[in-house]
Motif scaffolding. Structure first.
Motif, PDB file in Angstrom:
ATOM      1  N   UNK A   1     -31.828 -19.731  24.846  1.00  0.00           N
ATOM      2  CA  UNK A   1     -30.717 -20.135  23.995  1.00  0.00           C
ATOM      3  C   UNK A   1     -29.418 -20.213  24.803  1.00  0.00           C
ATOM      4  N   UNK A   2     -29.279 -19.329  25.793  1.00  0.00           N
ATOM      5  CA  UNK A   2     -28.089 -19.336  26.647  1.00  0.00           C
ATOM      6  C   UNK A   2     -27.991 -20.654  27.409  1.00  0.00           C
ATOM      7  N   UNK A   3     -29.122 -21.107  27.966  1.00  0.00           N
ATOM      8  CA  UNK A   3     -29.101 -22.363  28.728  1.00  0.00           C
ATOM      9  C   UNK A   3     -28.824 -23.551  27.811  1.00  0.00           C
ATOM     10  N   UNK A   4     -29.419 -23.549  26.621  1.00  0.00           N
ATOM     11  CA  UNK A   4     -29.168 -24.635  25.671  1.00  0.00           C
ATOM     12  C   UNK A   4     -27.683 -24.671  25.323  1.00  0.00           C
ATOM     13  N   UNK A   5     -27.089 -23.504  25.121  1.00  0.00           N
ATOM     14  CA  UNK A   5     -25.661 -23.426  24.811  1.00  0.00           C
ATOM     15  C   UNK A   5     -24.817 -23.982  25.955  1.00  0.00           C
TER      16      UNK A   5
END
Length: 268
Positions: free
Chosen positions: A36-40
């Motif tokens: 989720x961090x990378x998608x953000x």
């Protein structure tokens, strides 16, 4: 149609597709084997995704092929999918296959349309159903939604017009929500503005002894008879060309024995 690239960058475009599919960043990350961090970071522009990541996210977001090219361009990469013209030599096998399919489906109606319902090809049974329509509706490029719903088109012949019109408009609304298409939206706005005929004794009235249809039928008059069809739409699996991705083959399956018998008698 041409691919339009937003100047907002690939991150906001991906976020728009994710929100359209009603997925959280975490849900998308789990599907795409990411975090989720990378998608953000991708969506906010803090991280530039690779071509592989863009295509992987686009796959899990079910982004249409045309828009996958737009995502790649917005990220500074070359488009992955070609956009051939239908008369291109590399599509000769496709054209031959479609022609054989349409001919083989006779005496039942079948046609091929593009993403905005422009008619690409049709068989003789479709021509039979269009007999007597005004020239301005039959002049290429013909549009099947316009032909069907125009007050001078097939609309006056359709016995269950209000039901069938509602089905077609809902179908277009789903497609507009799925894929951004100015051409399709223009067709939708045009046909929704057509006036509905006043209810009459023959319109939207069930037969005294209705046939037990297994799906919503198109009930249309032809030469003094009422023919009934159910529609089936097929697309190509995992297309690698934008043009091919937007083609759809619609076949009209006779919905009752009387329609089968009548069409076969015409072909005899």
């Amino acid at each position: 149609m041409t691919t339009v690239v937003s100047d907002t960058g690939v991150g906001p475009l991906l976020r728009g597709w994710r929100e359209r599919r009603r997925l959280s960043q975490l849900e998308l990350a789990l599907r795409a084997d990411s975090s989720a961090r990378h998608i953000s970071f991708v969506e906010t522009g803090r991280s530039r995704p690779s071509q592989e990541m863009i295509l992987r996210l686009a796959e899990h977001l079910d982004v249409p092929v045309r828009d996958r090219n737009a995502l790649l361009l917005a990220a500074g990469y070359a488009p992955r999918y070609a956009e051939s013209t239908l008369d291109a030599p590399e599509l000769e096998t496709l054209r031959d296959g479609i022609a054989r399919l349409l001919q083989g489906y006779e005496p039942y109606p079948a046609l091929v349309v593009d993403g905005s319902y422009t008619v690409i090809a049709a068989n003789r049974a479709i021509a039979m159903m269009l007999d007597g329509l005004p020239e301005h509706l039959l002049t290429p490029p013909m549009n099947v939604m316009r032909i069907t719903l125009h007050p001078e088109g097939l609309a006056p012949r359709i016995r269950n017009l209000r039901e069938w019109r509602g089905h077609l408009l809902a179908q277009m609304e789903r497609q507009i929500a799925f894929a951004r298409s100015d051409a399709l939206r223009a067709v939708y706005e045009e046909v929704t503005a057509y006036p509905l005929p006043e209810p009459s004794g023959a319109d939207d009235v069930e037969d005294p002894d209705p046939y037990p249809y297994f799906a919503l039928p198109l009930r249309i008059e032809h030469d003094g008879r009422v023919l009934s069809f159910v529609s089936s739409i097929s697309t190509f699996n995992t297309p690698m060309d934008v043009t091919v991705a937007e083609l759809a083959i619609e076949t009209l399956l006779p919905a009752d024995p009387a329609t089968v018998e009548y069409l076969r008698s015409l072909d005899a």
